[in-house]
Design a protein around this motif. Structure first.
Motif, short mmCIF file in Angstrom:
data_model
loop_
_atom_site.label_atom_id
_atom_site.label_comp_id
_atom_site.label_asym_id
_atom_site.label_seq_id
_atom_site.Cartn_x
_atom_site.Cartn_y
_atom_site.Cartn_z
N GLU A 244 0.89 -1.11 -0.13
CA GLU A 244 -0.03 0.20 0.03
C GLU A 244 1.05 1.38 0.04
O GLU A 244 2.16 1.19 0.43
N CYS A 245 0.42 2.32 -0.36
CA CYS A 245 1.04 3.60 -0.55
C CYS A 245 0.05 4.76 -0.22
O CYS A 245 -0.96 4.73 -0.64
N ALA A 246 0.45 5.61 0.65
CA ALA A 246 -0.48 6.70 1.02
C ALA A 246 -0.33 7.85 0.45
O ALA A 246 0.87 8.27 -0.03
N VAL A 247 -1.17 8.78 -0.32
CA VAL A 247 -0.82 9.83 -1.15
C VAL A 247 -1.73 11.06 -0.54
O VAL A 247 -2.62 10.88 -0.11
N LEU A 248 -1.09 12.14 -0.43
CA LEU A 248 -1.47 13.35 -0.12
C LEU A 248 -1.25 14.42 -0.99
O LEU A 248 -0.18 14.52 -1.66
N SER A 289 4.31 -3.47 7.86
CA SER A 289 5.80 -2.87 7.76
C SER A 289 6.06 -1.82 6.76
O SER A 289 5.40 -1.81 5.69
N CYS A 290 6.64 -0.79 7.46
CA CYS A 290 6.79 0.38 6.54
C CYS A 290 8.00 1.08 6.95
O CYS A 290 8.41 1.40 8.38
N PRO A 291 9.18 1.05 5.94
CA PRO A 291 8.85 0.82 4.51
C PRO A 291 8.87 -0.71 4.29
O PRO A 291 9.41 -1.68 5.29
N ALA A 292 8.31 -1.16 3.37
CA ALA A 292 8.05 -2.61 2.85
C ALA A 292 9.39 -3.09 2.51
O ALA A 292 10.29 -2.34 2.02
N ASP A 293 9.77 -4.19 2.80
CA ASP A 293 11.12 -4.93 2.56
C ASP A 293 11.09 -5.20 1.00
O ASP A 293 10.59 -6.22 0.52
N MET A 294 11.40 -4.29 0.02
CA MET A 294 11.38 -4.24 -1.28
C MET A 294 12.78 -3.48 -1.81
O MET A 294 13.23 -2.75 -1.15
N GLU A 297 14.62 0.21 -6.03
CA GLU A 297 13.83 0.68 -7.48
C GLU A 297 12.10 0.32 -7.31
O GLU A 297 11.43 1.11 -7.76
N ALA A 298 12.20 -0.76 -6.62
CA ALA A 298 10.64 -1.13 -6.70
C ALA A 298 9.53 -0.03 -5.64
O ALA A 298 8.59 0.24 -5.96
N ILE A 299 10.19 0.33 -4.36
CA ILE A 299 9.80 1.36 -3.62
C ILE A 299 9.65 2.62 -4.56
O ILE A 299 8.46 3.15 -4.25
N ALA A 300 10.30 2.93 -5.37
CA ALA A 300 10.30 4.09 -6.23
C ALA A 300 9.20 4.15 -7.15
O ALA A 300 8.41 4.98 -7.49
N PRO A 327 6.06 -12.38 -7.49
CA PRO A 327 7.17 -12.73 -7.53
C PRO A 327 8.27 -12.22 -8.65
O PRO A 327 9.46 -12.36 -8.24
N ALA A 328 7.65 -12.01 -9.72
CA ALA A 328 8.46 -11.25 -10.88
C ALA A 328 8.86 -10.16 -10.80
O ALA A 328 9.55 -9.55 -11.65
N GLY A 329 8.49 -9.29 -9.65
CA GLY A 329 8.68 -7.89 -9.80
C GLY A 329 7.72 -7.17 -10.13
O GLY A 329 7.97 -5.81 -10.38
N GLU A 330 6.44 -7.55 -10.83
CA GLU A 330 5.50 -6.67 -11.26
C GLU A 330 4.60 -6.33 -10.18
O GLU A 330 4.24 -6.92 -9.56
N LEU A 331 4.26 -4.92 -10.69
CA LEU A 331 3.16 -4.22 -9.63
C LEU A 331 2.10 -3.96 -10.29
O LEU A 331 1.76 -3.47 -11.66
N ILE A 332 0.90 -4.77 -9.89
CA ILE A 332 -0.33 -4.78 -10.42
C ILE A 332 -1.31 -3.91 -9.35
O ILE A 332 -1.34 -4.27 -8.12
N ILE A 333 -2.13 -2.69 -9.82
CA ILE A 333 -2.84 -1.93 -8.94
C ILE A 333 -4.10 -2.66 -8.95
O ILE A 333 -4.65 -3.44 -9.53
N ASN A 334 -4.28 -2.81 -7.29
CA ASN A 334 -5.63 -3.26 -6.86
C ASN A 334 -6.73 -2.16 -6.63
O ASN A 334 -7.92 -2.32 -7.55
N GLU A 335 -6.70 -1.27 -6.02
CA GLU A 335 -7.68 -0.25 -5.99
C GLU A 335 -6.93 1.26 -5.35
O GLU A 335 -5.87 0.90 -4.96
#
Length: 378
Positions: A244-248, A289-294, A297-300, A327-335
């Protein structure tokens, strides 16, 4: 963070905290309001708690935050009253008026900004935002269209896809689809592959959501979801971590601000997914857990895509954007959630706290953004 006082309002702005509502997330809204009322700086703001009963009646509510707590045995609820609160323009100002049968209306005074801490339909979906727009009243959070798109998981995905964001396989199921040809729906779901998640299209806080592992369990899951919304979204299960990521919203013309991404860990064996009890009731059922263990470049990339999603729906104020990290490093948006859970233990404020912005400061900043935003089309 130093917050500048908007010049357009009085030294101590009056903030109406609006909570409760007609949706199945009534109790969650009450708990969110308790968190905000317990943390807001009352030396800086005058707070007026306004509850919305399940009947839709607006009432002057108690500011005692213990009344709105949530436990495993009881859910807080705004009770109907013989006195109704309305928002009206009197003498060029937005006034709260208390009315009762055979009684002279009572003026509670002007309101500078409304903080609509409402979750689900008739609150988070653009309806209350439309009312506030009609009354030319400033308010915290997303506007009418962004709220409506962010509430509808089907159209949300359509907008995300148009913005170039990757979404998982899904189907939308209308009331007519299910009533007239349920077998066709079953065949469409079977093509998605199992497991699937059956969700009301316009509900939140995991209300009415079921994980289904085979066709045998589909009908019951559909009927459970239909108790909350006759329109459904059925999503293929995705193997991946929930990030998850919080946006302001940025100030002025600044770009949206993003927190460090967080990861939810649900207690093994207790919950099949991040459900209502894990979110709000059972202590220790879920941890962030924040920041997530990633990788860096994935965090960015999460932060970049969260800002894209925020702008894609035209959000304002705040939003929480949820992804699957495969696991392949892909980011899929949920909502995207344009009014995320906002109790001190909720993920949105926790991610900002881990990113250096405390709960009280976050509330202050959201009110500042609302007070400095123009009313009307934007």
């Amino acid at each position: 963070m130093v917050i500048e006082e908007p010049a357009a309002v009085k030294a101590k702005p009056r903030v109406a905290i609006l909570f409760g509502g007609r949706s199945s997330e009534h109790a969650v809204s009450c708990v969110t309001a308790a968190g905000v009322m317990g943390a807001i700086d009352t030396n800086k703001y005058e707070v007026i708690p306004i509850g919305i009963a399940k009947s839709g009646q607006w009432v002057l509510a108690s500011g005692d935050t213990s009344q709105w707590s949530l436990s495993s045995t009881s859910l807080p609820e705004v009770a109907a009253s013989g006195k109704t609160v309305t928002l009206a323009e009197v003498g060029g100002e937005h006034q709260l008026i208390v009315t009762a049968p055979n009684a002279v209306p009572e003026e509670l005074g002007s309101v500078d900004v409304v903080f609509p801490l409402l979750h689900g339909p008739w609150g988070e979906d653009g309806t209350i935002q439309g009312l506030l727009e009609l009354s030319d009243t400033r308010y915290v959070g997303a506007g009418v269209l962004a709220s409506a798109v962010g509430m509808d998981k089907h159209f949300m995905k359509v907008v995300f896809e148009s913005a170039g964001l990757k979404v998982g396989p899904y189907i939308a199921v209308t009331d007519r689809d299910w009533v007239t040809d349920p077998e066709a729906v079953r065949k469409r779901v079977d093509k998605l592959g199992f497991p699937v998640f059956v969700k009301p299209a316009r509900a939140g806080s995991s209300m009415g959501i079921s994980k289904v592992d085979s066709l045998e369990g589909l009908d019951a899951a559909v009927e459970e979801a239909r108790r909350h919304d006759l329109k459904l979204v059925i999503e293929a299960g995705i193997v991946g971590r929930e990030i998850e990521c919080a946006v302001l919203q940025g100030r002025g013309t600044d770009a949206p601000r993003t927190s460090m991404p967080g990861e939810i860990a649900v207690a093994a064996g207790e919950h099949q997914f991040y459900d209502f009890a894990a979110k709000y009731v059972e202590d220790g059922a879920a941890a962030l857990s924040c920041p997530a263990d990633m990788p860096d470049e994935a965090i960015a990339r999460v932060r970049e895509l969260a800002a894209v999603a925020f702008d894609a729906v035209g959000a304002e104020g705040l939003s929480r954007v949820d992804f699957f990290y495969t696991p392949a490093g892909e980011l899929i948006i949920n909502e995207i959630n344009t009014m995320p859970g906002f109790t001190p233990k909720s993920m949105y404020p926790q991610m900002w706290a881990a990113s250096g912005l405390g709960y009280a400061e976050l509330i202050d900043e959201l009110i500042h953004l609302a007070l400095t935003r123009k009313t009307g089309l934007r």
